[in-house]
Design a protein around this motif. Structure first.
Motif, mmCIF file in Angstrom:
data_model
loop_
_atom_site.group_PDB
_atom_site.id
_atom_site.type_symbol
_atom_site.label_atom_id
_atom_site.label_comp_id
_atom_site.label_asym_id
_atom_site.label_seq_id
_atom_site.Cartn_x
_atom_site.Cartn_y
_atom_site.Cartn_z
ATOM 1 N N THR A 46 -28.553 -33.499 27.155
ATOM 2 C CA THR A 46 -29.318 -32.278 27.425
ATOM 3 C C THR A 46 -28.335 -31.136 27.636
ATOM 4 N N GLY A 47 -28.681 -29.977 27.175
ATOM 5 C CA GLY A 47 -27.830 -28.810 27.391
ATOM 6 C C GLY A 47 -26.592 -28.801 26.513
ATOM 7 N N PRO A 48 -25.681 -27.859 26.818
ATOM 8 C CA PRO A 48 -24.471 -27.704 25.992
ATOM 9 C C PRO A 48 -23.460 -28.829 26.232
ATOM 10 N N SER A 49 -22.595 -29.030 25.232
ATOM 11 C CA SER A 49 -21.529 -30.026 25.309
ATOM 12 C C SER A 49 -20.182 -29.332 25.155
ATOM 13 N N LEU A 50 -19.176 -29.879 25.805
ATOM 14 C CA LEU A 50 -17.811 -29.369 25.687
ATOM 15 C C LEU A 50 -16.999 -30.401 24.918
ATOM 16 N N HIS A 51 -16.234 -29.965 23.902
ATOM 17 C CA HIS A 51 -15.450 -30.867 23.064
ATOM 18 C C HIS A 51 -14.000 -30.430 23.036
ATOM 19 N N TRP A 52 -13.079 -31.400 23.093
ATOM 20 C CA TRP A 52 -11.662 -31.129 22.874
ATOM 21 C C TRP A 52 -11.007 -32.364 22.265
ATOM 22 N N THR A 53 -9.851 -32.155 21.661
ATOM 23 C CA THR A 53 -9.129 -33.222 20.969
ATOM 24 C C THR A 53 -7.692 -33.258 21.470
ATOM 25 N N THR A 54 -7.153 -34.461 21.594
ATOM 26 C CA THR A 54 -5.736 -34.631 21.911
ATOM 27 C C THR A 54 -5.125 -35.564 20.870
ATOM 28 N N TRP A 55 -3.828 -35.518 20.727
ATOM 29 C CA TRP A 55 -3.169 -36.457 19.829
ATOM 30 C C TRP A 55 -1.774 -36.768 20.333
ATOM 31 N N ARG A 56 -1.289 -37.922 19.919
ATOM 32 C CA ARG A 56 0.052 -38.383 20.261
ATOM 33 C C ARG A 56 0.689 -38.964 19.004
ATOM 34 N N ALA A 57 1.990 -38.819 18.908
ATOM 35 C CA ALA A 57 2.745 -39.470 17.840
ATOM 36 C C ALA A 57 3.363 -40.723 18.447
ATOM 37 N N LEU A 58 2.862 -41.882 18.047
ATOM 38 C CA LEU A 58 3.331 -43.152 18.599
ATOM 39 C C LEU A 58 4.350 -43.800 17.672
ATOM 40 N N THR A 67 15.232 -50.779 8.002
ATOM 41 C CA THR A 67 14.092 -49.902 7.734
ATOM 42 C C THR A 67 14.024 -48.805 8.793
ATOM 43 N N ARG A 68 13.744 -47.608 8.339
ATOM 44 C CA ARG A 68 13.634 -46.474 9.259
ATOM 45 C C ARG A 68 12.328 -46.551 10.041
ATOM 46 N N ALA A 69 12.409 -46.334 11.349
ATOM 47 C CA ALA A 69 11.214 -46.347 12.199
ATOM 48 C C ALA A 69 10.328 -45.155 11.857
ATOM 49 N N GLY A 70 9.034 -45.335 12.002
ATOM 50 C CA GLY A 70 8.091 -44.263 11.729
ATOM 51 C C GLY A 70 7.212 -43.974 12.930
ATOM 52 N N THR A 71 6.240 -43.147 12.716
ATOM 53 C CA THR A 71 5.292 -42.821 13.779
ATOM 54 C C THR A 71 3.871 -42.872 13.230
ATOM 55 N N LYS A 72 2.948 -43.059 14.125
ATOM 56 C CA LYS A 72 1.530 -43.039 13.774
ATOM 57 C C LYS A 72 0.848 -42.017 14.668
ATOM 58 N N ARG A 73 0.020 -41.192 14.076
ATOM 59 C CA ARG A 73 -0.721 -40.183 14.833
ATOM 60 C C ARG A 73 -1.969 -40.834 15.418
ATOM 61 N N LEU A 74 -2.132 -40.718 16.734
ATOM 62 C CA LEU A 74 -3.301 -41.245 17.428
ATOM 63 C C LEU A 74 -4.094 -40.056 17.970
ATOM 64 N N THR A 75 -5.293 -39.874 17.457
ATOM 65 C CA THR A 75 -6.143 -38.752 17.862
ATOM 66 C C THR A 75 -7.281 -39.262 18.730
ATOM 67 N N SER A 76 -7.555 -38.551 19.808
ATOM 68 C CA SER A 76 -8.678 -38.867 20.695
ATOM 69 C C SER A 76 -9.596 -37.660 20.772
ATOM 70 N N ASP A 77 -10.901 -37.899 20.610
ATOM 71 C CA ASP A 77 -11.905 -36.857 20.784
ATOM 72 C C ASP A 77 -12.592 -37.065 22.122
ATOM 73 N N PHE A 78 -12.725 -35.988 22.881
ATOM 74 C CA PHE A 78 -13.381 -36.038 24.180
ATOM 75 C C PHE A 78 -14.625 -35.154 24.151
ATOM 76 N N TRP A 79 -15.664 -35.586 24.841
ATOM 77 C CA TRP A 79 -16.888 -34.805 25.010
ATOM 78 C C TRP A 79 -17.300 -34.852 26.470
#
Length: 124
Positions: A46-58, A67-79
């Motif tokens: 009910t009513g308005p919602s607030l949304h934001w996103t965060t991410w980390r390079a793991l 082999t060269r190490a790499g990274t993976k982007r991990l995105t989180s959505d919050f409401w």
């Protein structure tokens, strides 16, 4: 639903429980949730919602030293939103998080004191 299990009014409480979320946006992370299922109950937003996103390079571990190490982007959505328990006047504020396709409750708040079912006139 047992009211004795709910937190005091106005206080945010940390929760880490898996939930099911429905939205009007066909699975898009930017589409606001319309309802969620938690502990066997359906809550309607009910009513308005607030949304934001965060991410980390793991860092991604590598098995081969050459082999060269790499990274993976991990995105989180919050409401954050207020939801009403279907067919009742009970409302609570939810803060939820999605990582990949898994939704979890992060924090929970009861906006008003709940009246005890066992002792009318007494707040929980």
């Amino acid at each position: 639903m047992r009211t004795g299990l709910l937190p005091a009014a106005g206080t945010w409480h940390v929760v880490d429980e898996e939930i099911d979320v429905s939205s009007g946006g066909a699975g898009e992370s930017s589409a606001p949730p319309s309802e969620l299922s938690w502990r066997g109950s359906t809550w309607h937003v009910t009513g308005p919602s607030l949304h934001w996103t965060t991410w980390r390079a793991l860092p991604i571990p590598v098995a081969d030293a050459g082999t060269r190490a790499g990274t993976k982007r991990l995105t989180s959505d919050f409401w954050r939103f207020t939801a009403q328990l279907g067919g009742t006047p009970t409302t609570m504020a939810f803060e939820i998080r999605r990582v990949d396709r898994a939704w979890r409750i992060v924090r929970l708040r009861v906006p008003v004191p709940l009246v005890s079912q066992e002792h009318p006139g007494r707040s929980e």
